[in-house]
Scaffold this motif. Structure first.
Motif, short mmCIF file in Angstrom:
data_model
loop_
_atom_site.label_atom_id
_atom_site.label_comp_id
_atom_site.label_asym_id
_atom_site.label_seq_id
_atom_site.Cartn_x
_atom_site.Cartn_y
_atom_site.Cartn_z
N LYS A 82 2.29 3.59 -6.31
CA LYS A 82 1.87 2.64 -7.35
C LYS A 82 2.92 1.57 -7.60
O LYS A 82 2.59 0.43 -7.93
CB LYS A 82 1.59 3.40 -8.66
CG LYS A 82 0.30 4.17 -8.64
CD LYS A 82 0.03 4.80 -9.98
CE LYS A 82 -1.28 5.57 -9.97
NZ LYS A 82 -1.57 6.22 -11.26
N ASP A 83 4.20 1.95 -7.48
CA ASP A 83 5.28 0.99 -7.79
C ASP A 83 5.78 0.24 -6.57
O ASP A 83 6.80 -0.44 -6.63
CB ASP A 83 6.45 1.72 -8.46
CG ASP A 83 7.04 2.79 -7.55
OD1 ASP A 83 6.39 3.19 -6.58
OD2 ASP A 83 8.19 3.21 -7.83
N GLN A 84 5.09 0.33 -5.43
CA GLN A 84 5.53 -0.37 -4.22
C GLN A 84 5.33 -1.86 -4.38
O GLN A 84 4.22 -2.32 -4.66
CB GLN A 84 4.77 0.15 -2.99
CG GLN A 84 5.29 -0.42 -1.69
CD GLN A 84 4.60 0.17 -0.48
OE1 GLN A 84 3.88 1.15 -0.57
NE2 GLN A 84 4.82 -0.44 0.67
N ARG A 85 6.40 -2.63 -4.18
CA ARG A 85 6.34 -4.07 -4.39
C ARG A 85 6.37 -4.89 -3.10
O ARG A 85 5.98 -6.05 -3.09
CB ARG A 85 7.52 -4.51 -5.27
CG ARG A 85 7.51 -3.89 -6.66
CD ARG A 85 8.82 -4.14 -7.40
NE ARG A 85 9.25 -5.51 -7.31
CZ ARG A 85 10.52 -5.90 -7.24
NH1 ARG A 85 11.50 -5.02 -7.23
NH2 ARG A 85 10.83 -7.18 -7.17
N PHE A 86 6.87 -4.28 -2.03
CA PHE A 86 7.06 -5.02 -0.78
C PHE A 86 6.25 -4.37 0.35
O PHE A 86 6.06 -3.16 0.36
CB PHE A 86 8.54 -5.07 -0.41
CG PHE A 86 9.40 -5.65 -1.48
CD1 PHE A 86 9.50 -7.02 -1.64
CD2 PHE A 86 10.10 -4.84 -2.36
CE1 PHE A 86 10.29 -7.57 -2.64
CE2 PHE A 86 10.88 -5.37 -3.37
CZ PHE A 86 10.97 -6.75 -3.50
N CYS A 87 5.83 -5.19 1.30
CA CYS A 87 5.01 -4.67 2.41
C CYS A 87 5.83 -3.83 3.38
O CYS A 87 5.28 -2.97 4.06
CB CYS A 87 4.33 -5.82 3.15
SG CYS A 87 5.46 -6.98 3.94
#
Length: 197
Positions: A82-87
């Motif tokens: 859920k907190d992943q910001r980057f690919c």
């Protein structure tokens, strides 16, 4: 001499840039865009129009994707957390570097984007760094290596010593060493299994 002076004037233009000028240049500079939000919309809407998915499924797919938060990446990706910001991990590291550059120079852009090299420097770099390769070498070694870097595979240094690159899962490894039996023993250890980060 006049060419040298002209290049110096061009190179120093950026010193008078305002934040608006930098923002415009930053907006134009993109480093990664293989699957953008526009591509996602086109993909999902095409399937919706053909009746392959319902409106609810289309909305669910739209909301399951996020855009990478690296300032020069417009990649759309499906987060694993859920907190992943980057690919990818690479974008995460590049964002840290971009933030440090912003504090130091006032822009997120790498220097080579706005500060061009002189012709002599480009020519010297070309002569010292360009390497002519056989087509087979490019397809067997260079391209798989670049794919691994883009996808974030962990490096296997033992395998790189033998083959020159870490192959992706399921990818065959060309052998360039005469002593094939010892090569196979070296690379068959569990530490050399490539895993996605």
């Amino acid at each position: 001499m006049w060419a040298f002076v002209t290049v110096n004037i061009e190179r120093d233009k950026w010193k008078s840039y305002t934040r608006e000028n930098w923002a415009k240049l930053e907006h134009e500079h993109v480093e990664k865009s293989s699957f953008t939000v526009t591509d996602l919309y086109d993909n999902v809407l095409s399937r919706f129009e053909r009746g392959r998915i319902t409106a609810e499924e289309a909305r669910a797919e739209f909301t399951s994707y996020k855009e990478c938060e690296y300032v020069f990446c417009i990649e759309a990706f499906k987060p694993r957390r859920k907190d992943q910001r980057f690919c990818c991990r690479n974008c995460k590291e590049r964002q840290k570097e971009a933030e440090k550059r912003f504090e130091r120079t006032g822009t997120y852009l790498p220097e080579h984007v706005y500060k061009e090299n002189r012709d002599e420097t480009d020519e010297r770099n070309y002569k010292s760094r360009e390497v002519a390769m056989e087509t087979e070498t490019i397809t067997d070694i260079v391209e798989p290596f670049e794919r691994n870097r883009e996808k974030g595979y962990k490096r296997c240094r033992k395998r790189e010593e033998v083959y020159g690159f870490t192959p992706a899962k399921g990818e065959s490894s060309p052998v360039y060493n005469e002593n094939k039996s010892s090569v196979d023993e070296v690379v068959s250890t569990p530490a050399c299994v490539t895993t996605s980060r």
